[in-house]
Design a protein around this motif. Structure first.
Motif, mmCIF file in Angstrom:
data_model
loop_
_atom_site.group_PDB
_atom_site.id
_atom_site.type_symbol
_atom_site.label_atom_id
_atom_site.label_comp_id
_atom_site.label_asym_id
_atom_site.label_seq_id
_atom_site.Cartn_x
_atom_site.Cartn_y
_atom_site.Cartn_z
ATOM 1 N N ALA A 1 -66.786 -23.489 54.723
ATOM 2 C CA ALA A 1 -65.740 -22.868 55.544
ATOM 3 C C ALA A 1 -64.628 -23.855 55.862
ATOM 4 O O ALA A 1 -63.432 -23.484 55.896
ATOM 5 C CB ALA A 1 -66.365 -22.325 56.830
ATOM 6 N N ARG A 2 -64.975 -25.124 56.059
ATOM 7 C CA ARG A 2 -63.947 -26.141 56.337
ATOM 8 C C ARG A 2 -63.057 -26.358 55.114
ATOM 9 O O ARG A 2 -61.813 -26.472 55.231
ATOM 10 C CB ARG A 2 -64.634 -27.444 56.748
ATOM 11 N N PHE A 3 -63.680 -26.403 53.921
ATOM 12 C CA PHE A 3 -62.875 -26.573 52.706
ATOM 13 C C PHE A 3 -61.959 -25.377 52.466
ATOM 14 O O PHE A 3 -60.798 -25.525 52.061
ATOM 15 C CB PHE A 3 -63.789 -26.765 51.492
ATOM 16 N N LEU A 4 -62.479 -24.172 52.707
ATOM 17 C CA LEU A 4 -61.640 -22.989 52.510
ATOM 18 C C LEU A 4 -60.513 -22.946 53.522
ATOM 19 O O LEU A 4 -59.411 -22.459 53.223
ATOM 20 C CB LEU A 4 -62.502 -21.721 52.623
ATOM 21 N N GLY A 5 -60.748 -23.457 54.731
ATOM 22 C CA GLY A 5 -59.678 -23.499 55.719
ATOM 23 C C GLY A 5 -58.558 -24.445 55.320
ATOM 24 O O GLY A 5 -57.383 -24.213 55.631
ATOM 25 N N ARG A 6 -58.903 -25.518 54.611
ATOM 26 C CA ARG A 6 -57.888 -26.451 54.149
ATOM 27 C C ARG A 6 -57.210 -25.970 52.870
ATOM 28 O O ARG A 6 -56.204 -26.564 52.429
ATOM 29 C CB ARG A 6 -58.510 -27.819 53.867
ATOM 30 N N GLY A 7 -57.761 -24.941 52.241
ATOM 31 C CA GLY A 7 -57.201 -24.473 50.979
ATOM 32 C C GLY A 7 -57.782 -25.149 49.763
ATOM 33 O O GLY A 7 -57.261 -24.971 48.645
ATOM 34 N N GLU A 8 -58.859 -25.899 49.918
ATOM 35 C CA GLU A 8 -59.493 -26.604 48.801
ATOM 36 C C GLU A 8 -60.587 -25.702 48.222
ATOM 37 O O GLU A 8 -61.770 -25.845 48.499
ATOM 38 C CB GLU A 8 -60.073 -27.924 49.272
ATOM 39 N N VAL A 9 -60.179 -24.773 47.395
ATOM 40 C CA VAL A 9 -61.111 -23.777 46.858
ATOM 41 C C VAL A 9 -62.036 -24.407 45.828
ATOM 42 O O VAL A 9 -63.232 -24.088 45.756
ATOM 43 C CB VAL A 9 -60.326 -22.602 46.244
ATOM 44 N N SER A 10 -61.521 -25.306 44.999
ATOM 45 C CA SER A 10 -62.356 -25.925 43.962
ATOM 46 C C SER A 10 -63.468 -26.760 44.580
ATOM 47 O O SER A 10 -64.611 -26.751 44.099
ATOM 48 C CB SER A 10 -61.478 -26.782 43.043
ATOM 49 N N ASP A 11 -63.149 -27.496 45.646
ATOM 50 C CA ASP A 11 -64.185 -28.288 46.309
ATOM 51 C C ASP A 11 -65.242 -27.397 46.949
ATOM 52 O O ASP A 11 -66.437 -27.729 46.930
ATOM 53 C CB ASP A 11 -63.547 -29.183 47.380
ATOM 54 N N ALA A 12 -64.804 -26.271 47.501
ATOM 55 C CA ALA A 12 -65.765 -25.344 48.106
ATOM 56 C C ALA A 12 -66.697 -24.756 47.053
ATOM 57 O O ALA A 12 -67.917 -24.648 47.260
ATOM 58 C CB ALA A 12 -65.014 -24.233 48.841
ATOM 59 N N ALA A 13 -66.135 -24.390 45.868
ATOM 60 C CA ALA A 13 -66.968 -23.851 44.792
ATOM 61 C C ALA A 13 -67.939 -24.891 44.270
ATOM 62 O O ALA A 13 -69.112 -24.593 43.976
ATOM 63 C CB ALA A 13 -66.077 -23.322 43.670
#
Length: 685
Positions: free
Chosen positions: A92-104
């Motif tokens: 959720a923190r990565f998605l909040g920053r817009g880092e979708v690749s890191d979240a995946a």
């Protein structure tokens, strides 16, 4: 003075814990607590006194055993739940920053995976325990195998359920473990016997399923996760046992190099085997071992027999003993010699499964039903049985089939190939439930099928059995009463309707007016005559005086009492005569029959017609006499039962009343079913 006990430290308050307290103690969320309870097999409990079990003033509804919750404190799944929660926060923190690749990447590599292997071993220490708990697992997995994929049910889950269900069905086919099946409104029930354990599950029909939002698929998905792990372990154990069986069968066999059917050096081994066999026979005869060899195959055959014993009752009044089911060899030989063809309107999946589980190895079907068939040609001469589910239609109403060169030859719908047996799908189910092949003509296309009965419901004593003849189940006099009731209904229907008043014309109304004037003149003449003297009314005082003087009779006098006594004597005498007539009723019936026969002969000799009214009267008299006897017998049984109740204690009397009530209710239901069957049979005749 003893120590004062603190509230909530003993009794039900200590043994039970509320759901809120359990969630706080385990330090997990409520959805995770539900998943954990499903995996571990822990369910809510109901205390005897909720007020004593609750430690707060507010009423609580859900309680658990305190020992169960303490047992969950050391569960390894708790650590997995906490790791999943921390990874979800990072994603959720990565998605909040817009880092979708890191979240995946984090979800793919660092997401913890739950393994329920240790839970299966804890809940089912033996394989028999797992088989006993397989009913619900199979029903749920077969249900999910037929659902369409959606947001709530992913396609991976459906594919996993289908694979596990197909593996289990293949084991049943190979081992011939399927025993019974039943077509119901909910779906198709199956029962298999694996290692002495009866397993029953439900498979829904393959219709289009509509996934509603009313169902909580999160809880069902938790059960699916647990049951897929359980069925995977069971399938592995079952397939391992089959492999051991196949290896064990090849231990005592000859090697392939020593088989006489092989050829060596270009010469047939038949010639060599004849010479060798002749020399061996001479040696055996000289040693006197030929008798032993003749006896050995018989003993081996006796040892190899796998027939199941049948239990027979010693007395006709005894209860019917439950018979054992078919053995694997008998079930595997039921449809073995036949070749089936399934028409495209019949359900292919359940029919193929049942036919293969009961020995059939060659099954064909239409091309539109998929591959894997023995043949797609409906005109194949090797086909012995064809399963159809269409009524017979006239050939003129059927469309013509266009000829195609590449496609297999098709038979025109409604036509029949000579030498082939055509049956409806119910024939297959009824055959496996009965354990034998039934008459195929009763299940022909367009025929009215016999009732499809559940193989697990056995007819009880006093209940209705649709398989037995109606005459064997009817009570004494029940058929006669039904005939009388039907005759009375027909008479009521045949009665003439009420006559309507005819319409009156003008001329008829004038004639009626003149007749009315003549009638009024005659009434006036009657009024002019002297009136008839009426009897004076008598008061109470006058009646007392007259009774004293003897001028008037009063009710209750001596004369009236004498007359009543005489009437009672006459009635008693008549009753005695009637009883005597009942005792000698059989002799009178025989004499009346002889007289009737004599009158018939006399009328026939004289050439006169003989009236059948007397015959009908005598038949009606016999029916009434028989009904009176049955009523008297029933009344006598009821009186005897009441006398027996008076000698019983209160507890036994209440128990007897419950038994009689349930038996009476069962007999009434059976009587209703028999009356329906009687009407159907009468309509068919």
């Amino acid at each position: 003075m003893g120590r004062i006990k603190k509230k909530g430290t003993s009794g039900q308050a200590k043994n039970y814990i509320t759901r809120t307290q359990a969630v706080r103690k385990l330090q997990i969320s409520l959805p995770d607590f539900r998943r954990l309870c499903i995996f571990k097999g822990i369910y809510p409990r109901e205390p005897r006194n909720k007020k004593k079990a609750s430690k707060t003033s507010t009423p609580n509804t859900t309680f658990y055993y305190t020992k169960d919750i303490q047992y969950l404190l050391h569960e390894p799944l708790l650590a997995k739940f906490r790791d999943q929660k921390s990874v979800a926060k990072k994603i959720a923190r990565f998605l909040g920053r817009g880092e979708v690749s890191d979240a995946a990447r984090l979800e793919k590599t660092h997401a913890p995976k739950l393994t329920l292997d240790h839970v299966i071993k804890e809940r089912y220490p033996t394989f028999i325990d797992a088989l006993r708990d397989l009913d619900d697992a199979l029903s749920l997995l077969f249900l999910f195998a037929t659902l369409p994929s959606s947001d709530h049910v992913p396609a991976k889950t459906i594919a996993l359920c289908q694979r596990l269900c197909h593996e289990f069905q293949h084991y049943l086919i190979i081992s011939n473990s399927l025993r019974k099946s039943f077509l119901s409104i909910k779906g198709i029930y199956y029962q298999a016997t694996i290692q002495g354990q009866d397993i029953m599950w439900l498979v829904p029909y393959r219709f289009v399923q509509r996934v509603n939002g009313d169902v909580d698929y999160r809880i069902m998905a938790t059960f699916v996760d647990f049951y897929t792990t359980l069925l995977g372990f069971v399938n592995f154990r079952l397939y391992t046992s089959i492999a051991f069986t196949l290896e064990g069968r090849t231990v005592g066999e000859q090697p392939k190099a020593l088989e006489p059917s092989k050829q060596t050096n270009g010469h047939s081994n038949n010639e060599v085997s004849k010479e060798v066999q002749a020399r061996v026979d001479e040696v055996i005869k000289s040693a006197g071992l030929d008798k032993d060899q003749k006896e050995q195959p018989v003993e081996a055959a006796e040892e190899d027999t796998d027939a199941i014993d049948r239990f027979e009752t010693a007395a006709p009044e005894a209860d019917t003993l439950p018979q054992p089911d078919l053995s694997g060899n008998e079930a595997g030989a039921l449809f073995a010699p036949f070749v089936f063809y399934i028409s495209r309107e019949a359900p292919k999946a359940p029919l193929e499964f049942i036919l293969r589980a009961f020995g059939c190895r060659r099954i064909g079907w239409d091309v539109v039903l998929g591959g894997g068939a023995f043949t797609h040609d409906e005109t194949d001469p090797r086909i012995t049985h064809q399963i159809v589910d269409r009524p017979q239609l006239p050939e003129s109403s059927l469309p013509a089939i266009p000829a195609a060169s590449d496609a297999p030859q098709k038979v025109k719908a409604g036509t029949r190939i000579p030498g082939r047996t055509y049956v409806q799908p119910q024939w297959v189910w009824d055959c496996i439930n009965e354990g034998k092949l039934l008459r195929a003509d009763l299940y022909g296309p367009g025929a009215t099928l016999p009732p499809h009965l559940s193989p697990w419901v056995k007819p009880s004593r006093g209940g209705y059995d649709p398989r037995a003849p109606l005459a064997e189940q009817e009570e004494e006099g029940e058929a006669e009463e039904a005939e009388d009731a039907s005759d009375s209904d027909e008479e009521m229907e045949d009665e003439e309707p009420v006559e309507e008043k005819p319409t009156v014309t003008a001329e008829e109304s004038e004639d009626e007016a003149e007749e009315a004037e003549d009638a009024s003149d005659s009434d006036e003449e009657m009024e002019d005559e002297e009136p008839v003297e009426e009897k004076p009314t008598v008061t109470a005082e006058e009646s007392e005086d007259e009774s004293v003087d003897g001028g008037m009779d009063v009710a209750g006098s001596d004369d009236d009492s004498d007359e009543e006594d005489e009437d009672e004597e006459v009635e008693e005498f008549e009753g005695v005569e009637e009883g005597a007539e009942d005792e000698s009723g059989e002799d009178d019936d025989d004499e009346a029959a002889r007289n009737q026969h004599q009158r018939e002969l006399e009328a026939e000799a004289a050439g006169l017609p003989f009236s059948s009214n007397s015959v009908a009267d005598e038949a009606s008299k016999k029916k009434t006499a028989k009904s009176k006897k049955l009523a008297a017998k029933k009344r006598q049984e009821e009186e005897e039962l009441e006398r027996q109740k008076m000698m019983m204690s209160r507890k036994k009397r209440k128990l007897l009343e419950k038994m009689t009530y349930s038996n009476k209710k069962q007999s009434e239901e059976a009587a209703k079913l028999r009356s329906k069957r009687r009407k159907l049979e009468k309509a068919q005749k």
